[in-house]
Design an enzyme around this catalytic site. Structure first.
Site, short mmCIF file in Angstrom:
data_model
loop_
_atom_site.label_atom_id
_atom_site.label_comp_id
_atom_site.label_asym_id
_atom_site.label_seq_id
_atom_site.Cartn_x
_atom_site.Cartn_y
_atom_site.Cartn_z
N HIS A 1 -3.26 -13.49 -4.42
CA HIS A 1 -3.61 -14.64 -5.26
C HIS A 1 -2.38 -15.01 -6.08
O HIS A 1 -2.00 -14.31 -7.02
CB HIS A 1 -4.82 -14.29 -6.14
CG HIS A 1 -6.04 -14.03 -5.30
ND1 HIS A 1 -6.87 -15.04 -4.88
CD2 HIS A 1 -6.49 -12.90 -4.72
CE1 HIS A 1 -7.82 -14.53 -4.10
NE2 HIS A 1 -7.61 -13.23 -3.99
N ARG A 2 -1.73 -16.11 -5.68
CA ARG A 2 -0.40 -16.43 -6.19
C ARG A 2 -0.43 -17.37 -7.37
O ARG A 2 0.21 -17.14 -8.38
CB ARG A 2 0.43 -17.07 -5.06
CG ARG A 2 0.57 -16.21 -3.84
CD ARG A 2 0.82 -17.03 -2.59
NE ARG A 2 -0.34 -17.82 -2.21
CZ ARG A 2 -0.36 -18.74 -1.26
NH1 ARG A 2 0.73 -19.00 -0.59
NH2 ARG A 2 -1.46 -19.41 -0.98
N ARG B 1 7.87 4.21 -5.76
CA ARG B 1 9.23 4.68 -5.50
C ARG B 1 9.73 5.49 -6.69
O ARG B 1 10.49 6.44 -6.52
CB ARG B 1 10.16 3.48 -5.27
CG ARG B 1 9.76 2.65 -4.08
CD ARG B 1 10.65 1.45 -3.95
NE ARG B 1 12.02 1.83 -3.57
CZ ARG B 1 13.09 1.10 -3.87
NH1 ARG B 1 12.98 -0.01 -4.57
NH2 ARG B 1 14.28 1.51 -3.49
N ARG C 1 -13.35 -13.23 -4.54
CA ARG C 1 -13.46 -11.78 -4.42
C ARG C 1 -14.78 -11.20 -4.91
O ARG C 1 -15.01 -9.99 -4.76
CB ARG C 1 -12.28 -11.11 -5.16
CG ARG C 1 -10.91 -11.50 -4.63
CD ARG C 1 -10.74 -11.16 -3.16
NE ARG C 1 -9.40 -11.54 -2.69
CZ ARG C 1 -8.92 -11.25 -1.49
NH1 ARG C 1 -9.67 -10.61 -0.60
NH2 ARG C 1 -7.71 -11.65 -1.14
C1 LIG Z 1 -13.08 -12.43 2.17
C2 LIG Z 1 -11.60 -12.58 2.39
C3 LIG Z 1 -11.04 -12.14 3.56
C4 LIG Z 1 -9.65 -12.26 3.77
N1 LIG Z 1 -9.09 -11.81 4.92
C5 LIG Z 1 -7.77 -11.94 5.14
C6 LIG Z 1 -7.14 -11.48 6.34
O1 LIG Z 1 -7.79 -10.97 7.24
N2 LIG Z 1 -5.81 -11.61 6.47
C7 LIG Z 1 -5.03 -12.20 5.50
O2 LIG Z 1 -3.82 -12.31 5.68
N3 LIG Z 1 -5.59 -12.62 4.35
C8 LIG Z 1 -6.91 -12.51 4.15
N4 LIG Z 1 -7.47 -12.96 2.97
C9 LIG Z 1 -6.58 -13.51 1.93
C10 LIG Z 1 -6.62 -15.05 1.94
O3 LIG Z 1 -6.12 -15.56 3.16
C11 LIG Z 1 -5.78 -15.59 0.76
O4 LIG Z 1 -4.43 -15.18 0.91
C12 LIG Z 1 -6.28 -15.10 -0.58
O5 LIG Z 1 -7.66 -15.24 -0.66
C13 LIG Z 1 -5.61 -15.91 -1.68
O6 LIG Z 1 -6.15 -17.21 -1.64
P1 LIG Z 1 -5.35 -18.48 -2.06
O7 LIG Z 1 -4.12 -18.64 -1.24
O8 LIG Z 1 -6.34 -19.59 -2.07
O9 LIG Z 1 -4.98 -18.07 -3.57
P2 LIG Z 1 -3.76 -18.52 -4.48
O10 LIG Z 1 -2.48 -18.09 -3.89
O11 LIG Z 1 -4.06 -17.99 -5.84
O12 LIG Z 1 -3.82 -20.07 -4.50
C14 LIG Z 1 -4.87 -20.74 -5.18
C15 LIG Z 1 -4.92 -22.16 -4.62
O13 LIG Z 1 -3.71 -22.83 -4.96
C16 LIG Z 1 -3.31 -23.65 -3.87
N5 LIG Z 1 -2.04 -23.14 -3.32
C17 LIG Z 1 -1.45 -21.96 -3.61
N6 LIG Z 1 -0.29 -21.82 -2.96
C18 LIG Z 1 -0.16 -22.93 -2.22
C19 LIG Z 1 0.83 -23.36 -1.31
N7 LIG Z 1 1.90 -22.63 -1.02
N8 LIG Z 1 0.67 -24.55 -0.72
C20 LIG Z 1 -0.41 -25.33 -0.98
N9 LIG Z 1 -1.40 -24.97 -1.83
C21 LIG Z 1 -1.27 -23.79 -2.45
C22 LIG Z 1 -4.43 -23.60 -2.84
O14 LIG Z 1 -5.37 -24.61 -3.11
C23 LIG Z 1 -5.02 -22.24 -3.11
O15 LIG Z 1 -6.36 -22.10 -2.66
C24 LIG Z 1 -8.83 -12.84 2.75
C25 LIG Z 1 -9.43 -13.28 1.57
C26 LIG Z 1 -10.80 -13.17 1.36
C27 LIG Z 1 -11.40 -13.63 0.06
#
Ligand SMILES: Cc1cc2nc3c(=O)[nH]c(=O)nc-3n(C[C@H](O)[C@H](O)[C@H](O)COP(=O)(O)OP(=O)(O)OC[C@H]3O[C@@H](n4cnc5c(N)ncnc54)[C@H](O)[C@@H]3O)c2cc1C
Length: 249
Positions: free
Chosen positions: A95-96, A107, A199
């Site tokens: 969550h970025r 480490r 989550r």
């Molecule tokens: C139930 C579940 C299962 C999952 N399974 C997997 C898996 O199998 N493999 C895997 O790799 N990951 C998995 N994930 C992780 C998922 O793919 C996301 O990386 C994670 O939930 C963070 O979400 P996010 O990128 O929306 O969040 P954040 O990085 O916090 O971003 C929040 C929101 O900001 C916007 N945003 C952020 N960065 C950008 C960007 N660079 N460009 C455009 N918009 C942006 C988007 O609207 C995003 O939704 C899983 C997550 C969940 C909840």
């Protein structure tokens, strides 16, 4: 030590200093974080006089309803998470947007006495618990032995701190995902909401879901207006989950 649930401590919360030249006609109960967000929202329309006579929590509810979530970004909350596993934090740091993280370093820190977090799915089944304990204890013994051997292998490295780091960073490869870690997480209220929505849902892995629910309870105490639209319920898989009224504001 084996952790059966996370420990969550609030490290920091907003402190709002109202400017004397732009006073708001506050109504109802609120915390500093909520006032800060209301102040920011009202500045957009210069509505400090509060013409609709809304109390802070109704005002912020309307902000969420309108999807004007950028206003929530002004309020940040820092939490210390302990008793969480490395697999949980691996998912958490995905969550970025709007988050900052500082996590215990495997480490630098000696993991010979590391704690472990029992996966929720194992808790309560004696046979599974015993099998899991045996595996993590064996892994920890391997770690200790590897650090020892690597310290000998790198005896030529004069700087002892560097030598230890070289040994620990390689030996940690045998530690399980269940190894306990500690992490400081700072997030703004909008970011927390998005992460917690994902989550705490039924699709989330059990440990991070349990942690998300604990964070929802903690933050709902801190600032009900930001987090009270999460509804916690007992899901069909016999664990708690949460759903939210205002999706991704
Ligand atoms: C139930 C579940 C299962 C999952 N399974 C997997 C898996 O199998 N493999 C895997 O790799 N990951 C998995 N994930 C992780 C998922 O793919 C996301 O990386 C994670 O939930 C963070 O979400 P996010 O990128 O929306 O969040 P954040 O990085 O916090 O971003 C929040 C929101 O900001 C916007 N945003 C952020 N960065 C950008 C960007 N660079 N460009 C455009 N918009 C942006 C988007 O609207 C995003 O939704 C899983 C997550 C969940 C909840």
């Amino acid at each position: 030590m084996i952790f059966l649930e996370p420990r969550i401590t609030v490290l920091a919360r907003p402190s709002f200093a109202e400017p004397a030249h732009l006073p708001v006609n506050w109504l109802g109960e609120s915390t500093d974080g909520e006032r800060l967000a209301e102040f920011a929202g009202r500045l957009c329309y210069m509505s400090q006089k509060n013409p609709a006579s809304r109390n802070t929590r109704d005002y912020l509810d309307n902000i969420k309803k309108q999807g004007h979530g950028s206003v929530l970004e002004h309020a940040t909350y820092s939490l210390l998470l302990e008793g969480v596993s490395r697999s949980l934090t691996h998912e958490l740091v995905r969550h970025r947007a709007g988050f900052a993280y500082s996590q215990l370093s495997q480490r630098y820190v000696d993991e010979s006495e590391a704690n472990f977090v029992m996966p929720p799915a194992i808790i309560g089944d004696e046979a599974l618990e015993a099998a899991w304990r045996e595996q993590v204890e064996a892994a920890q013994r391997s770690y200790v032995a590897l650090v020892d051997q690597l310290m000998t292998r790198y005896a030529w490295v004069g700087d002892k701190i560097h030598r230890r780091k070289m040994a620990r960073e390689a030996a940690r490869g045998v530690l399980p995902n269940s190894t306990e870690t500690k992490i400081v997480v700072t997030g703004n209220a909008r970011a927390w909401r998005t992460m917690l929505e994902l989550r705490s849902s039924e699709g989330a892995e059990f440990e991070i879901r349990r942690c998300a629910l604990a964070i929802i309870r903690t933050l709902a105490d801190e600032a009900p207006a930001f987090f009270s639209d999460f509804e916690i319920y007992g899901a069909a898989d016999r664990a708690e989950a949460a759903r939210i009224i205002y999706h991704k504001v």
